[in-house]
Design a protein around this motif. Structure first.
Motif, PDB file in Angstrom:
ATOM      1  N   ILE A   1      43.290  54.032  44.767  1.00 24.19           N
ATOM      2  CA  ILE A   1      41.912  53.695  44.373  1.00 24.19           C
ATOM      3  C   ILE A   1      41.774  52.171  44.263  1.00 24.19           C
ATOM      4  O   ILE A   1      40.818  51.573  44.773  1.00 24.19           O
ATOM      5  N   ALA A   2      42.762  51.548  43.621  1.00 26.60           N
ATOM      6  CA  ALA A   2      42.717  50.086  43.426  1.00 26.60           C
ATOM      7  C   ALA A   2      42.648  49.359  44.765  1.00 26.60           C
ATOM      8  O   ALA A   2      41.965  48.334  44.900  1.00 26.60           O
ATOM      9  N   LYS A   3      43.352  49.884  45.761  1.00 28.45           N
ATOM     10  CA  LYS A   3      43.370  49.231  47.071  1.00 28.45           C
ATOM     11  C   LYS A   3      42.014  49.293  47.774  1.00 28.45           C
ATOM     12  O   LYS A   3      41.753  48.524  48.693  1.00 28.45           O
ATOM     13  N   ARG A   4      41.179  50.227  47.370  1.00 28.70           N
ATOM     14  CA  ARG A   4      39.870  50.372  48.015  1.00 28.70           C
ATOM     15  C   ARG A   4      38.790  49.502  47.352  1.00 28.70           C
ATOM     16  O   ARG A   4      37.658  49.480  47.828  1.00 28.70           O
ATOM     17  N   VAL A   5      39.148  48.831  46.242  1.00 27.85           N
ATOM     18  CA  VAL A   5      38.159  48.073  45.476  1.00 27.85           C
ATOM     19  C   VAL A   5      37.431  47.049  46.361  1.00 27.85           C
ATOM     20  O   VAL A   5      36.209  46.930  46.326  1.00 27.85           O
ATOM     21  N   GLY A   6      38.174  46.348  47.206  1.00 29.01           N
ATOM     22  CA  GLY A   6      37.575  45.293  48.032  1.00 29.01           C
ATOM     23  C   GLY A   6      36.790  45.814  49.226  1.00 29.01           C
ATOM     24  O   GLY A   6      36.194  45.039  49.967  1.00 29.01           O
ATOM     25  N   LYS A   7      36.818  47.126  49.434  1.00 30.04           N
ATOM     26  CA  LYS A   7      36.193  47.671  50.647  1.00 30.04           C
ATOM     27  C   LYS A   7      34.791  48.217  50.409  1.00 30.04           C
ATOM     28  O   LYS A   7      34.196  48.806  51.305  1.00 30.04           O
ATOM     29  N   ILE A   8      34.301  48.065  49.183  1.00 32.48           N
ATOM     30  CA  ILE A   8      32.946  48.539  48.880  1.00 32.48           C
ATOM     31  C   ILE A   8      31.972  47.373  49.029  1.00 32.48           C
ATOM     32  O   ILE A   8      32.146  46.326  48.407  1.00 32.48           O
ATOM     33  N   GLU A   9      30.929  47.560  49.872  1.00 31.95           N
ATOM     34  CA  GLU A   9      29.941  46.498  50.074  1.00 31.95           C
ATOM     35  C   GLU A   9      28.708  46.746  49.219  1.00 31.95           C
ATOM     36  O   GLU A   9      28.410  47.883  48.876  1.00 31.95           O
ATOM     37  N   GLY A  10      27.991  45.670  48.892  1.00 32.34           N
ATOM     38  CA  GLY A  10      26.711  45.768  48.189  1.00 32.34           C
ATOM     39  C   GLY A  10      26.820  46.543  46.899  1.00 32.34           C
ATOM     40  O   GLY A  10      26.038  47.453  46.631  1.00 32.34           O
ATOM     41  N   ARG A  11      27.862  46.225  46.109  1.00 28.09           N
ATOM     42  CA  ARG A  11      28.172  47.001  44.918  1.00 28.09           C
ATOM     43  C   ARG A  11      26.966  47.168  43.968  1.00 28.09           C
ATOM     44  O   ARG A  11      26.741  48.230  43.415  1.00 28.09           O
ATOM     45  N   GLY A  12      26.147  46.080  43.816  1.00 25.09           N
ATOM     46  CA  GLY A  12      25.039  46.096  42.862  1.00 25.09           C
ATOM     47  C   GLY A  12      24.024  47.196  43.131  1.00 25.09           C
ATOM     48  O   GLY A  12      23.502  47.801  42.206  1.00 25.09           O
ATOM     49  N   THR A  13      23.804  47.514  44.420  1.00 25.03           N
ATOM     50  CA  THR A  13      22.766  48.482  44.749  1.00 25.03           C
ATOM     51  C   THR A  13      23.347  49.817  45.204  1.00 25.03           C
ATOM     52  O   THR A  13      22.639  50.693  45.685  1.00 25.03           O
TER      53      THR A  13
ATOM     54  N   GLU B   1      41.911  51.779  34.561  1.00 31.55           N
ATOM     55  CA  GLU B   1      41.717  50.428  35.090  1.00 31.55           C
ATOM     56  C   GLU B   1      41.318  50.445  36.564  1.00 31.55           C
ATOM     57  O   GLU B   1      40.516  49.618  37.000  1.00 31.55           O
ATOM     58  N   ALA B   2      41.863  51.385  37.330  1.00 32.36           N
ATOM     59  CA  ALA B   2      41.517  51.462  38.750  1.00 32.36           C
ATOM     60  C   ALA B   2      40.022  51.759  38.898  1.00 32.36           C
ATOM     61  O   ALA B   2      39.340  51.176  39.746  1.00 32.36           O
ATOM     62  N   LEU B   3      39.528  52.660  38.053  1.00 32.03           N
ATOM     63  CA  LEU B   3      38.111  53.011  38.148  1.00 32.03           C
ATOM     64  C   LEU B   3      37.222  51.870  37.638  1.00 32.03           C
ATOM     65  O   LEU B   3      36.183  51.580  38.231  1.00 32.03           O
ATOM     66  N   ASP B   4      37.651  51.237  36.540  1.00 32.83           N
ATOM     67  CA  ASP B   4      36.944  50.051  36.041  1.00 32.83           C
ATOM     68  C   ASP B   4      36.821  49.010  37.145  1.00 32.83           C
ATOM     69  O   ASP B   4      35.732  48.464  37.394  1.00 32.83           O
TER      70      ASP B   4
ATOM     71  N   MET C   1      37.088  49.412  40.294  1.00 34.88           N
ATOM     72  CA  MET C   1      36.246  49.926  41.384  1.00 34.88           C
ATOM     73  C   MET C   1      34.765  49.722  41.063  1.00 34.88           C
ATOM     74  O   MET C   1      33.987  49.250  41.900  1.00 34.88           O
ATOM     75  N   ILE C   2      34.387  50.059  39.848  1.00 35.57           N
ATOM     76  CA  ILE C   2      32.968  50.004  39.488  1.00 35.57           C
ATOM     77  C   ILE C   2      32.485  48.556  39.372  1.00 35.57           C
ATOM     78  O   ILE C   2      31.403  48.209  39.826  1.00 35.57           O
ATOM     79  N   ARG C   3      33.342  47.693  38.789  1.00 38.85           N
ATOM     80  CA  ARG C   3      32.912  46.297  38.573  1.00 38.85           C
ATOM     81  C   ARG C   3      33.268  45.381  39.734  1.00 38.85           C
ATOM     82  O   ARG C   3      32.860  44.219  39.756  1.00 38.85           O
ATOM     83  N   GLY C   4      34.060  45.885  40.670  1.00 33.16           N
ATOM     84  CA  GLY C   4      34.519  45.033  41.758  1.00 33.16           C
ATOM     85  C   GLY C   4      35.484  43.971  41.274  1.00 33.16           C
ATOM     86  O   GLY C   4      35.488  42.841  41.756  1.00 33.16           O
ATOM     87  N   ASP C   5      36.351  44.331  40.344  1.00 34.48           N
ATOM     88  CA  ASP C   5      37.281  43.378  39.720  1.00 34.48           C
ATOM     89  C   ASP C   5      38.606  43.382  40.479  1.00 34.48           C
ATOM     90  O   ASP C   5      39.470  44.232  40.265  1.00 34.48           O
ATOM     91  N   ASP C   6      38.774  42.411  41.384  1.00 30.52           N
ATOM     92  CA  ASP C   6      39.977  42.371  42.229  1.00 30.52           C
ATOM     93  C   ASP C   6      41.243  42.112  41.424  1.00 30.52           C
ATOM     94  O   ASP C   6      42.324  42.624  41.748  1.00 30.52           O
ATOM     95  N   GLU C   7      41.101  41.318  40.388  1.00 28.82           N
ATOM     96  CA  GLU C   7      42.269  40.969  39.589  1.00 28.82           C
ATOM     97  C   GLU C   7      42.826  42.202  38.870  1.00 28.82           C
ATOM     98  O   GLU C   7      44.023  42.462  38.854  1.00 28.82           O
TER      99      GLU C   7
END
Lengths: 262, 223
Positions: free
Chosen positions: B104-116, B33-36, B38-44
Motif C-alpha cells: 500500500i505504501a508503495k502506491r502512495v506516489g501513484k495517486i493523482e489529483g488527491r484533493g479531488t 500509517e500506510a493508509l494515513d 495514502m490518504i494524505r499523500g505523505d511520502d515520508e
C-alpha cells in the motif's frame, strides 16, 4: 476414574484388567485399575517414578508372585481366562506373556543356548534342525542374526549392551509368545542401540500385543499407538498416543508430559 | 499456566511470545500509517512503512530460529508443542500482513489529483476494521483466548463487505472519470490488500484457537 478417549478404534482385547489393585503389605501400589491391552498394538505406560506402572506391568504375567508381600486383587485375563485362578500354570503363562527387562539379562551361556533354552523346555522343537530354525528366525526378527550368525557359540554376555537386549528380545520371541512386556528396555542403552530396539518393536508389533513401560516420553510417542498415563497408582488417562501427546484431556497428563509435574 | 520444571524452557516460550507480540505491533502500526500516508499523500510516512517491513522480516527470521531451537532442544509436547508450531505459522502470516502494508505504501506516489479524488474517503473505515482485527487477534494470542479469536474471525465479514462496496464504487467512479482510471485502479489494489490483511488476521485467529484448545474453530457458515 480413568479418562478414556472416546475416539479409540475398536480393537480385540488380548488382555484385560478389571478393578485390579496390587498391594505391597498394606500399601496399595495400584488402586482399582481397569484397562484392556489390545492385540497387535503397542501400548505404552508412562508416569512419574513410583506411580505403579512397573508394578502393574509385572502383574500381567504374575512376576509379582516372586515378592512375598505382594498381593493382587481384581481380575486379569488373557484371552478371557483369569491368569490368577488356581491351577494356572505360571511357567506356561510366562511363555505366553514374555518379558524384557530394563537391564539386559542374557543367560551366561552361548548365544545359541540363550535362544534355544525356552523352546527346549517348552517342547517347541522336535529336533536339532527345527531348533536351529527357531534360533535363526528369532535372531532375525530381533535384527541380530547378521551380527552374530558366525559366532553363535560365543557367550551371550560377551555382546554389547544393545546386542544383549536384542538377544533378550529374541529369547522372548523364541517361545512364540502372544504378549511381550517391556520394562524400560532401552534405559541402559545408547541412542543408536535404542533406535535399533525401537525399530525392532515397530517391526514385530503387528504380531504381538506389546506393552512398554518407559520414562522417555519421546520413546512412548515414537513406538506406541496407545498410551496410558499412570499417577499415584491409577490410570489417569488412556487414549491414542497421538492424542495423548498433542491434546491430552486431563490437566495432570498435560503437566506431566510437558514437564510441569511437581 | 504453571511453570515448567526446567525454567529455561519457560524463558524460551516467553521470548517467543514476546517476538510475536513485537512483530504484530509493528504490523498493526504499518497498516494505520500506510493508509494515513495514502490518504494524505505523505511520502515520508510511506517510506517509514517500507523500511519497517525489513524489521518485521528480521523478527520473523528470529522466530523461525528460536522455534526450531525449542523443538530441537526441549522436545515440546501437547500445549507447548501447539504453542511453538502456532508461533512459527503466525510469524509467517504476520510477515505477509507487513508485506501488504508495504505494498500500500508503495502506491502512495501513484495517486493523482488527491484533493479531488473522492474514492479515497472510503478507505479509512475499512482500514480501521482490518487494523483492529490484527490488534484483537494479537490480544487473543497474548491471552490465549479462543473466544476473542472467534470474534476476530466473525469480523472478517465486515471487511469483505467493505471491499465489495468499495469495488462497486470505484468501478462506477472509473466509468464517470476515465481520466483518473489509473489512480482508481491503484485504489482497487489498496482495497484488495486491506481485504487480504483481514483474511490473514482470520488465519492467525484460527491458529490462536488451535494453540489454546487443540482444535480449529468450528465453521460458522452453517450457523
Amino acid at each position: 476414574m480413568t479418562r478414556v478417549h472416546d475416539n479409540l478404534e475398536p480393537a480385540e482385547a488380548k488382555m484385560a484388567a478389571n478393578h485390579v489393585s496390587v498391594f505391597y503389605g498394606d500399601k496399595a501400589a495400584i488402586d482399582d485399575v481397569s484397562i484392556e491391552i489390545p492385540n497387535e498394538y503397542v501400548t505404552a505406560f508412562i508416569g512419574p517414578s513410583g506411580c505403579g506402572k512397573s508394578t502393574f506391568l509385572r502383574s500381567l504375567n504374575r512376576m509379582n508372585d516372586t515378592i512375598p508381600s505382594a498381593r493382587v486383587e481384581g481380575e486379569i485375563t488373557l484371552d478371557g481366562e483369569d491368569i490368577y485362578k488356581s491351577g494356572m500354570d505360571v511357567v506356561q503363562l510366562r511363555a505366553r506373556v514374555g518379558m524384557v527387562f530394563q537391564k539386559p539379562n542374557p543367560f551366561p551361556k552361548s548365544i545359541y543356548e540363550n535362544i534355544a533354552y525356552g523352546p527346549k523346555i517348552h517342547g517347541l522343537a522336535s529336533g536339532k534342525a527345527e531348533l536351529d530354525e527357531i534360533v535363526e528366525q528369532s535372531l532375525r526378527r530381533a535384527g541380530l542374526w547378521e551380527e552374530v550368525k558366525d559366532r553363535l557359540e560365543d557367550s551371550g554376555t560377551a555382546l554389547s549392551g544393545g546386542q544383549q537386549q536384542r538377544l533378550c528380545i529374541a529369547r522372548a520371541i523364541a517361545v512364540d509368545p502372544e504378549v511381550i512386556l517391556m520394562d524400560e528396555p532401552c534405559s541402559a542403552l545408547d541412542p543408536i542401540a535404542t533406535a535399533k530396539i525401537e525399530e525392532l518393536i515397530d517391526e514385530i508389533s503387528g504380531r504381538y500385543a506389546i506393552v512398554i513401560v518407559t520414562h522417555s516420553m519421546q520413546q512412548a510417542a515414537r513406538v506406541s499407538q496407545r498410551t496410558a498415563f499412570f499417577h499415584l497408582g491409577k490410570i489417569v488417562e488412556y487414549g491414542r498416543t497421538s492424542d495423548i501427546f498433542t491434546t491430552p484431556l486431563e490437566q495432570r497428563t498435560q503437566d506431566y508430559i510437558t514437564g510441569r509435574y511437581g | 499456566m504453571s511453570e515448567h520444571t526446567v525454567k529455561a524452557f519457560d524463558e524460551d516460550i516467553t521470548r517467543l511470545r514476546g517476538l510475536i507480540a513485537e512483530m504484530g505491533g509493528l504490523a498493526e502500526l504499518s497498516i494505520q500509517e500506510a493508509l494515513d500516508a495514502m490518504i494524505r499523500g505523505d511520502d515520508e510516512l510511506a517510506e517509514g512503512v517500507i523500511l519497517r517491513d525489513k524489521k518485521i522480516d528480521a523478527i520473523e527470521a528470529e522466530v523461525d530460529k528460536l522455534a526450531v531451537r525449542i523443538i530441537a532442544l526441549r522436545a515440546p509436547m501437547a500445549d507447548d508443542l501447539r504453542e511453538v508450531i502456532a508461533a512459527l505459522k503466525i510469524a509467517g502470516v504476520v510477515e505477509r500482513i507487513g508485506d501488504y502494508s508495504k505494498n500500500i505504501a508503495k502506491r502512495v506516489g501513484k495517486i493523482e489529483g488527491r484533493g479531488t479524488f473522492e474514492p479515497l474517503t472510503l478507505l479509512p473505515a475499512m482500514g480501521e476494521i482490518a487494523a483492529e482485527m490484527v490488534h484483537d487477534v494479537l490480544t487473543a494470542y497474548a491471552a490465549r483466548d479462543p473466544v476473542l479469536a472467534r470474534e476476530v474471525i466473525a469480523t472478517d465479514e465486515k471487511v469483505d463487505a467493505f471491499y465489495n462496496s468499495i469495488f462497486r464504487n470505484v468501478v462506477s467512479y472509473m466509468v464517470e472519470n476515465p481520466k483518473l482510471i489509473s489512480s482508481a485502479a491503484q485504489l482497487l489494489f489498496v482495497a484488495r490488500n486491506i481485504e487480504r490483511i483481514g483474511d490473514h488476521a482470520t488465519n492467525v485467529a484460527e491458529m490462536v484457537h488451535f494453540a489454546a484448545t487443540g482444535y480449529y474453530p468450528p465453521d460458522e457458515d452453517s450457523a
